[in-house]
Motif scaffolding. Structure first.
Motif, PDB file in Angstrom:
ATOM      1  N   ILE A 154       0.861  -1.187   0.000  1.00 32.34           N
ATOM      2  CA  ILE A 154       0.000   0.000   0.000  1.00 32.34           C
ATOM      3  C   ILE A 154       0.896   1.236   0.000  1.00 32.34           C
ATOM      4  N   PRO A 155       0.886   2.023  -1.071  1.00 36.61           N
ATOM      5  CA  PRO A 155       1.782   3.175  -1.154  1.00 36.61           C
ATOM      6  C   PRO A 155       1.265   4.376  -0.367  1.00 36.61           C
ATOM      7  N   ALA A 156       2.182   5.299  -0.084  1.00 33.70           N
ATOM      8  CA  ALA A 156       1.838   6.608   0.479  1.00 33.70           C
ATOM      9  C   ALA A 156       0.975   6.506   1.735  1.00 33.70           C
ATOM     10  N   THR A 157       1.334   5.621   2.630  1.00 33.48           N
ATOM     11  CA  THR A 157       0.655   5.530   3.920  1.00 33.48           C
ATOM     12  C   THR A 157       1.666   5.089   4.953  1.00 33.48           C
ATOM     13  N   ALA A 165      -7.184   2.420  10.654  1.00 31.45           N
ATOM     14  CA  ALA A 165      -8.241   2.174   9.670  1.00 31.45           C
ATOM     15  C   ALA A 165      -8.671   0.709   9.680  1.00 31.45           C
ATOM     16  N   THR A 166      -7.699  -0.201   9.778  1.00 24.42           N
ATOM     17  CA  THR A 166      -8.022  -1.635   9.788  1.00 24.42           C
ATOM     18  C   THR A 166      -8.779  -2.014  11.040  1.00 24.42           C
ATOM     19  N   LEU A 167      -8.375  -1.474  12.177  1.00 21.12           N
ATOM     20  CA  LEU A 167      -9.075  -1.769  13.424  1.00 21.12           C
ATOM     21  C   LEU A 167     -10.515  -1.290  13.357  1.00 21.12           C
ATOM     22  N   ARG A 168     -10.739  -0.083  12.835  1.00 21.75           N
ATOM     23  CA  ARG A 168     -12.117   0.421  12.692  1.00 21.75           C
ATOM     24  C   ARG A 168     -12.934  -0.471  11.771  1.00 21.75           C
ATOM     25  N   PHE A 179      -6.333  -9.755  19.577  1.00 23.40           N
ATOM     26  CA  PHE A 179      -4.984  -9.255  19.865  1.00 23.40           C
ATOM     27  C   PHE A 179      -4.696  -8.101  18.927  1.00 23.40           C
ATOM     28  N   LYS A 180      -3.993  -7.103  19.442  1.00 26.60           N
ATOM     29  CA  LYS A 180      -3.560  -6.006  18.580  1.00 26.60           C
ATOM     30  C   LYS A 180      -2.296  -5.394  19.163  1.00 26.60           C
ATOM     31  N   VAL A 181      -1.378  -5.029  18.277  1.00 26.54           N
ATOM     32  CA  VAL A 181      -0.144  -4.368  18.684  1.00 26.54           C
ATOM     33  C   VAL A 181       0.301  -3.465  17.545  1.00 26.54           C
ATOM     34  N   VAL A 182       0.796  -2.288  17.866  1.00 26.15           N
ATOM     35  CA  VAL A 182       1.311  -1.383  16.851  1.00 26.15           C
ATOM     36  C   VAL A 182       2.626  -0.805  17.358  1.00 26.15           C
ATOM     37  N   ARG A 183       3.634  -0.824  16.479  1.00 24.03           N
ATOM     38  CA  ARG A 183       4.940  -0.252  16.762  1.00 24.03           C
ATOM     39  C   ARG A 183       5.256   0.760  15.662  1.00 24.03           C
ATOM     40  N   ASN A 184       6.440   1.350  15.738  1.00 20.30           N
ATOM     41  CA  ASN A 184       6.811   2.339  14.722  1.00 20.30           C
ATOM     42  C   ASN A 184       6.887   1.744  13.327  1.00 20.30           C
ATOM     43  N   ASP A 185       7.267   0.443  13.230  1.00 20.40           N
ATOM     44  CA  ASP A 185       7.530  -0.141  11.917  1.00 20.40           C
ATOM     45  C   ASP A 185       6.627  -1.310  11.537  1.00 20.40           C
ATOM     46  N   PHE A 186       5.692  -1.709  12.393  1.00 20.88           N
ATOM     47  CA  PHE A 186       4.771  -2.782  12.009  1.00 20.88           C
ATOM     48  C   PHE A 186       3.560  -2.774  12.927  1.00 20.88           C
ATOM     49  N   PHE A 187       2.503  -3.481  12.470  1.00 22.37           N
ATOM     50  CA  PHE A 187       1.364  -3.730  13.356  1.00 22.37           C
ATOM     51  C   PHE A 187       0.782  -5.096  13.068  1.00 22.37           C
ATOM     52  N   VAL A 200      -4.041  -9.764  10.375  1.00 25.97           N
ATOM     53  CA  VAL A 200      -3.524  -8.708   9.498  1.00 25.97           C
ATOM     54  C   VAL A 200      -2.177  -8.255  10.036  1.00 25.97           C
ATOM     55  N   ARG A 201      -1.179  -8.234   9.178  1.00 23.22           N
ATOM     56  CA  ARG A 201       0.167  -7.791   9.572  1.00 23.22           C
ATOM     57  C   ARG A 201       0.775  -6.956   8.445  1.00 23.22           C
ATOM     58  N   TYR A 202       1.232  -5.738   8.784  1.00 25.82           N
ATOM     59  CA  TYR A 202       1.905  -4.874   7.824  1.00 25.82           C
ATOM     60  C   TYR A 202       3.167  -4.287   8.442  1.00 25.82           C
ATOM     61  N   HIS A 203       4.181  -4.110   7.569  1.00 25.84           N
ATOM     62  CA  HIS A 203       5.448  -3.489   7.955  1.00 25.84           C
ATOM     63  C   HIS A 203       5.700  -2.267   7.080  1.00 25.84           C
TER      64      HIS A 203
END
Length: 254
Positions: A154-157, A165-168, A179-187, A200-203
């Motif tokens: 996903i560009p420009a985000t 947005a995904t949690l909502r 379970f949910k966790v968010v850091r500076n470089d992944f969630f 759902v996991r993104y870096h």
């Protein structure tokens, strides 16, 4: 690494006395840690991948021995009605290898590159997946709809905006968030709705993010979704972090 080679490598665990004493009230932890640290790095990772595939370790592989891994190994031993030392015996290794190899053979994991980013992800092609190119990457679906995975860039985000947005979206669609966790470089967000589970996991990847959105029904053979998502998640984490990783097993032939 083939199954037999793995057994030979893990024999190093057997050379550490299970009765070694430690400080505190647990006489076994230091012995198990010493055995784990005696293994080569790739063998440490394989040990955890096999534990996960056999249903005994719900965490991304790590090269460092932890109390959680020690406890998971002891639970595996207890499931066999044997002493929970945290130091595996050869019969225990043989049984774990047989169970994990059967699951891995059904998955037939392979590296699959993202169509535009070139990053790779382990994908269970043994599930006869049907792949469809999308605007963000590729969607892979099992014919009976028991498994679906979207490998997206996903560009420009950024991680935080997509996490929120995904949690909502998940809460709004009726998912129970487990379970949910968010850091500076992944969630990571996990949830379920009825018989379907979602992970759902993104870096962070350049000026955007890259990751996967996986859903599955129940947790039965051949999908074993809770095990499978842990293995896939570990492959993405290794790809994105540059950590040591293994090549996917080719049905664990000896």
């Amino acid at each position: 690494m083939r199954g037999r080679a793995f057994v030979l490598a893990v024999v190093a665990l057997l050379s550490v006395p299970a009765t070694a004493q430690t400080r505190g009230d647990d006489p076994y932890f230091n012995a198990a840690q010493a055995g784990f640290n005696a293994l080569q790095v790739d063998t440490r990772l394989w040990l955890q991948i096999f534990l996960t595939s056999a249903g005994h370790w719900p965490a991304v592989p790590n090269v460092t021995f932890s109390r959680r891994l020690f406890d998971a190994t002891r639970q595996y031993q207890l499931s066999r009605g044997e002493a929970p030392t945290g130091v595996l015996t050869k019969p225990q290794i043989d049984q774990m290898l047989a169970s994990a190899s059967s699951v891995l053979a059904g998955w037939r994991m392979r590296w699959v590159p993202h169509p535009t980013r070139g990053r790779q992800l382990w994908v269970p092609i043994g599930l006869d997946l049907q792949a469809t190119r999308t605007d963000l990457g590729v969607e892979m679906r099992e014919p009976r709809n028991r498994f679906k995975l979207r490998f997206n860039a996903i560009p420009a985000t950024n991680v935080r905006a997509t996490y929120e947005a995904t949690l909502r979206e998940m809460v709004g669609s009726g998912d129970t968030i487990n379970f949910k966790v968010v850091r500076n470089d992944f969630f990571v967000i996990t949830g379920n709705q009825g018989r379907y589970s979602r992970y759902v996991r993104y870096h962070t990847d350049g000026d955007g993010i890259l990751g996967f959105d996986m859903s599955w029904s129940d947790d039965d053979a051949p999908v074993y979704g809770n095990r499978l998502v842990t293995v896939i998640s570990g492959s993405l984490w290794a790809t994105m972090s540059g950590a040591t990783t293994n090549c996917p097993p080719d049905a664990m032939r000896n």
